[in-house]
Design a protein around this motif. Structure first.
Motif, mmCIF file in Angstrom:
data_model
loop_
_atom_site.group_PDB
_atom_site.id
_atom_site.type_symbol
_atom_site.label_atom_id
_atom_site.label_comp_id
_atom_site.label_asym_id
_atom_site.label_seq_id
_atom_site.Cartn_x
_atom_site.Cartn_y
_atom_site.Cartn_z
ATOM 1 N N THR A 339 -20.037 32.458 -0.068
ATOM 2 C CA THR A 339 -20.189 32.181 1.257
ATOM 3 C C THR A 339 -21.329 32.608 1.871
ATOM 4 N N GLY A 340 -22.482 33.369 1.035
ATOM 5 C CA GLY A 340 -23.562 33.939 1.421
ATOM 6 C C GLY A 340 -23.316 35.498 1.882
ATOM 7 N N ALA A 341 -22.257 35.930 1.802
ATOM 8 C CA ALA A 341 -22.277 37.340 2.064
ATOM 9 C C ALA A 341 -22.998 38.101 1.202
ATOM 10 N N LEU A 342 -23.770 39.203 1.587
ATOM 11 C CA LEU A 342 -24.288 40.121 0.908
ATOM 12 C C LEU A 342 -23.612 41.269 0.758
ATOM 13 N N THR A 343 -23.369 41.560 -0.701
ATOM 14 C CA THR A 343 -22.421 42.668 -0.982
ATOM 15 C C THR A 343 -23.098 43.737 -1.730
ATOM 16 N N PRO A 344 -23.122 44.862 -1.207
ATOM 17 C CA PRO A 344 -23.792 46.089 -2.045
ATOM 18 C C PRO A 344 -22.767 46.385 -2.948
ATOM 19 N N VAL A 345 -23.405 46.464 -4.631
ATOM 20 C CA VAL A 345 -22.651 46.925 -5.541
ATOM 21 C C VAL A 345 -23.190 48.131 -6.191
ATOM 22 N N ARG A 360 -18.747 49.532 -12.438
ATOM 23 C CA ARG A 360 -19.450 48.884 -11.202
ATOM 24 C C ARG A 360 -18.492 49.220 -10.250
ATOM 25 N N ALA A 361 -18.676 49.376 -8.941
ATOM 26 C CA ALA A 361 -17.801 49.398 -7.930
ATOM 27 C C ALA A 361 -18.367 48.797 -6.637
ATOM 28 N N THR A 362 -17.577 47.916 -5.875
ATOM 29 C CA THR A 362 -18.253 47.528 -4.541
ATOM 30 C C THR A 362 -18.311 48.352 -3.518
ATOM 31 N N LEU A 363 -19.265 48.378 -2.797
ATOM 32 C CA LEU A 363 -19.514 49.097 -1.527
ATOM 33 C C LEU A 363 -19.074 48.098 -0.268
ATOM 34 N N HIS A 364 -18.456 46.910 -0.548
ATOM 35 C CA HIS A 364 -18.013 46.044 0.608
ATOM 36 C C HIS A 364 -19.049 45.587 1.378
ATOM 37 N N ASN A 365 -19.762 46.185 2.141
ATOM 38 C CA ASN A 365 -20.917 45.828 3.009
ATOM 39 C C ASN A 365 -21.851 46.872 3.458
ATOM 40 N N GLU A 366 -22.645 46.480 4.419
ATOM 41 C CA GLU A 366 -23.663 47.561 4.840
ATOM 42 C C GLU A 366 -22.945 48.800 5.616
ATOM 43 N N ASP A 367 -22.216 48.221 6.649
ATOM 44 C CA ASP A 367 -21.686 49.387 7.319
ATOM 45 C C ASP A 367 -20.936 50.499 6.355
ATOM 46 N N GLU A 368 -20.032 50.085 5.466
ATOM 47 C CA GLU A 368 -19.494 50.743 4.262
ATOM 48 C C GLU A 368 -20.340 51.790 3.669
ATOM 49 N N LEU A 369 -21.444 51.125 3.055
ATOM 50 C CA LEU A 369 -22.391 51.633 2.622
ATOM 51 C C LEU A 369 -23.024 52.924 3.143
ATOM 52 N N GLY A 426 -19.490 41.280 12.857
ATOM 53 C CA GLY A 426 -20.256 42.428 12.919
ATOM 54 C C GLY A 426 -20.231 43.398 11.464
ATOM 55 N N THR A 427 -19.414 42.967 10.482
ATOM 56 C CA THR A 427 -19.553 43.875 9.320
ATOM 57 C C THR A 427 -20.351 43.134 8.117
ATOM 58 N N ILE A 428 -20.346 41.784 8.180
ATOM 59 C CA ILE A 428 -20.867 41.026 6.997
ATOM 60 C C ILE A 428 -22.259 40.620 7.156
ATOM 61 N N ILE A 429 -23.150 40.627 6.426
ATOM 62 C CA ILE A 429 -24.499 40.202 6.535
ATOM 63 C C ILE A 429 -24.709 39.073 5.541
ATOM 64 N N ARG A 430 -25.053 37.839 6.008
ATOM 65 C CA ARG A 430 -25.302 36.563 5.220
ATOM 66 C C ARG A 430 -26.354 36.248 5.141
ATOM 67 N N CYS A 431 -26.797 35.463 4.183
ATOM 68 C CA CYS A 431 -28.075 34.638 3.627
ATOM 69 C C CYS A 431 -27.938 33.467 4.770
#
Ligand SMILES: NC(=O)c1ccc[n+]([C@@H]2O[C@H](COP(=O)([O-])OP(=O)(O)OC[C@H]3O[C@@H](n4cnc5c(N)ncnc54)[C@H](O)[C@@H]3O)[C@@H](O)[C@H]2O)c1
Ligand SMILES: [Zn+2]
Length: 675
Positions: A339-345, A360-369, A426-431
């Motif tokens: 769905t275009g969500a950018l997920t930092p891993v 690997r471990a997901t960092l979920h989103n930019e805010d969490e990172l 507010g939390t998810i960044i999408r392409c």
């Protein structure tokens, strides 16, 4: 000394230095740098070296001493009886060794045990005089602890006054021991709050409990939801003599003290059984448990067995498989989801946690990172509890390499390079790319869906096939498909290929609203697409529209306007639209609906029609001023009844509603041809 002994001596020295450092971080600062499992491995190594060279054992070796020295900031309390640690056993074999040793020392064929959950908190001792709480302390180095009375008073489940059951006499002096801990739920709450405030996180519930209890300001402790369970007491004035450990626990309960659940096992087999049950049940417990404590039940046996420097001989901690490890972040990469969500891993140096190797471990989103501030090169605590996906608990800041920079989140999609934008939640960044390869399957499926371009037969499976084989790289490619290419696809027959091609051809005649909806602009649903189409009947007008123009559209809020605006600014999206128009798509502009043949009328559709779908019929009616409703009532003006009409037809007849068959309906539409 021979050379291997020299090497061992050097290693012993090194281990002692390292362990002293980790003890300080853990017991004094409540902020460890290595996992408990790693610490246990180091201790093990030291124990084995010392066993090989008993002459190298010193009284101050970490294998011989309990905990850490009490911190200077607290008053010191000298314990009436030493507070010991527990020897660990890992695995069944070591448990058997423990049981065998006890049987040998006592000459018994079978020894009865009590099994208790090993709460992962910190040990405390409490003094009650004449039934009133007077003082409490941490374990410290086992001889001297820290006076944390004021903080203990803030723990709600701890009675400040003993509450004996009927017939139980309050002892003149009672010293009880137990564990202060924080529940998993409260630990999560506490760490979430600290994350919000930008304060350093606690690595685990044990450090949170210890850090909370060892506060100079009791108001801070009061704000931390600590709990306590008691499991031991020291002989004192007015206390009964106990025959067994279980009897002692029952006595503590009868004084109104919180005592955890425990299980008696008649022999070592019962202990094994209980261990398996505890391992299975650990995730269901509301608090963190890192093992099971196994204690000889009979008091007289305990007296005989006594203790070694650091721990009693009559008890062991049977550890659970560890679920936390520390490892290195080798890299951080951003992935784009369907769905275009950018997920930092985070890419990790592989480490075994909870039975699997985690890399690997997901960092979920930019805010969490950003909150966790994980950087390339950092050492992090990884946790994997049960089947839960591994997560990064916290960064070990003291081990951050010099010059490690905060991760910079990309402002464009790493796959298609379209602008990446923050979602309105507010939390998810999408392409924002309309034909981003990472999202293409989902985009094509949506594009072809019934309420969008309505290409019958093009569902998720086919969309995936078309994208994966490279036949479709953009929406417009759909309109350049040929029968020959389609037949190359697996499970694609002549007839379905023909049908698909004619359905694709038919979809070219569409409305501006459907077309805008089909583009898959984030947040633009059918209703918004309709209102947008009314303001911008030609899609190219949206290329020119300013943010203000879009904000003025009915029901379009500022966030949505921003999304729409950016969508039509993105060059790859404009290209995609131009390509579709060039392929022959002709989105019809909506017409005014005043005075249409269905003006002000409520129409119900039932049964199947051969010439058009239910959605098309609905659109035609709405375009002519009518409203389509789902059920027949007294308010219904007309019923359009196709083939096999059922109960709705019957009801309409009963209510005397005007009924149109397909032929009559089409004639009515033609009498008012509105595009
Ligand atoms: N990560 C690090 O840097 C680091 C440093 C030091 C210690 N540690 C951890 O701490 C451990 C050593 O600490 P320790 O000496 O407190 O030993 P321990 O935690 O292995 O066992 C003894 C303690 O268990 C607790 N306990 C919980 N439930 C109990 C029960 N029902 N009955 C009796 N005791 C119970 C008590 O607090 C007792 O003092 C290490 O094995 C390691 O896991 C980690
Ligand atoms: Zn993209």
């Amino acid at each position: 000394m021979n050379s291997s002994k020299t090497a061992d001596a050097a290693r012993i020295e090194q281990l002692r230095r390292e362990l002293a450092h980790h003890n300080h971080r853990y017991y004094v600062l409540d902020s460890p740098e290595i996992s408990d499992a790693e610490y246990d491995r180091l201790i093990r190594e030291l124990q084995e070296l010392e066993a090989r060279h008993p002459d190298l054992i010193t009284v101050d070796s970490p294998t011989q001493r309990v905990g850490g020295a009490p911190a200077e900031k607290f008053e010191k309390v000298v314990h009436r009886a030493p507070m010991l640690s527990l020897a660990n056993v890992f695995g069944d074999e070591e448990l058997s060794d423990f049981d065998e040793r006890i049987r040998r020392q006592t000459g018994l064929a079978q020894v009865a045990y009590v099994c208790e959950p090993k709460l992962d908190g910190l040990a405390i001792t409490l003094l009650y005089e004449q039934g009133r709480f007077v003082r409490g302390a941490t374990r410290g180095d086992g001889t001297e602890g820290e006076d944390v009375s004021a903080n203990l008073r803030t723990i709600r489940s701890l009675p400040m006054e003993l509450l004996p059951q009927d017939g139980v006499k309050v002892p003149g002096s009672l010293e009880v021991r137990g564990e202060v801990f924080i529940s998993k739920k409260d630990f999560k709450k506490l760490n979430d709050a600290r994350e919000q405030e930008g304060e350093p996180l606690f690595a685990n519930p044990r450090n949170a409990a210890a850090g909370s209890l060892r506060q100079l300001d009791p108001r801070i402790t009061a704000s931390r939801p600590l709990s306590v369970y008691l499991y031991e007491c020291v002989p004192g004035e007015g206390m009964p003599a106990f025959r067994s450990h279980a009897e002692k626990l029952e006595y503590l309960k009868s004084l109104g003290l919180p005592v955890n659940r425990y299980v008696r096992a008649p022999g070592v087999d019962g202990v094994r059984e209980q261990y398996r049950a505890s391992v299975d049940g650990r995730h269901a417990l509301p608090f963190e448990v890192d093992g099971m404590v196994v204690k000889v039940d009979e008091e007289a046996l305990r007296q005989r067995l006594g203790q070694i420097s650091k721990s009693p001989r009559w008890a062991v901690a049977y550890k659970f498989p560890p679920e936390e490890e520390a490892t290195l972040v080798e890299d951080i990469q951003v992935y784009v989801g369907r769905t275009g969500a950018l997920t930092p891993v985070a890419h990790l140096k592989p480490v075994k946690v909870g039975g699997v190797t985690v890399s690997r471990a997901t960092l979920h989103n930019e805010d969490e990172l950003r909150r966790k501030d994980v950087r390339k090169g950092d050492t992090v605590f990884i946790r994997r509890a049960g089947d839960v996906i591994p997560e990064i608990v916290k960064v070990v800041e003291s081990k951050r390499p010099e010059g490690a920079q905060p991760f910079v989140f990309p402002t464009e999609c790493p796959v298609c390079h379209a602008a990446a934008m923050r979602d309105d939640e507010g939390t998810i960044i999408r392409c924002t790319g309309a034909t981003c390869p990472a999202q293409l399957v989902e985009k094509v499926r949506h594009f072809a869906s019934r309420t969008a371009m309505d290409v019958d037969g093009l569902g998720e499976k086919l969309a995936a096939q078309l994208v994966e084989t490279g036949l479709v790289k953009s929406f417009a490619d759909l309109y350049h498909l040929t029968k020959g290419r389609l037949l190359e696809l697996e499970r694609m027959g002549e007839k379905s290929a023909d049908n698909l091609l004619s359905n694709i051809e038919r979809s070219k005649q569409t409305t501006q609203a459907r077309f805008l909806y089909a583009l898959g602009i984030r947040h633009v649903g059918e209703a918004t697409a309709k209102t947008l189409a009314e303001t911008f009947p030609d899609v190219r007008q949206l290329f020119e529209a300013s943010l203000e123009d879009i904000t003025r559209v009915k029901d379009v809020g500022p966030t949505m306007a921003q999304v729409i605006y950016s969508f039509f600014r993105e060059p790859q999206n404009r290209e995609a639209i131009e390509a579709l128009l060039a392929a022959g798509i002709t989105p019809a502009a909506p017409r005014a609906v005043q005075g249409g043949v269905f003006a002000g009328k409520t129409v119900v559709l039932t049964g199947g029609m051969s010439g058009m779908s239910r959605d098309q019929a609905k659109e035609e009616i709405e375009r002519r001023g009518g409203k389509v409703s789902g059920s027949v009532s007294r308010k219904t003006d007309m019923l359009v009844a196709g083939e096999d009409a059922g109960s709705k037809l019957k009801k309409a007849q009963e209510l005397g509603v005007r009924i149109l068959d397909e032929q009559a309906f089409l004639e009515l539409l033609q009498s008012d041809a509105r595009g």
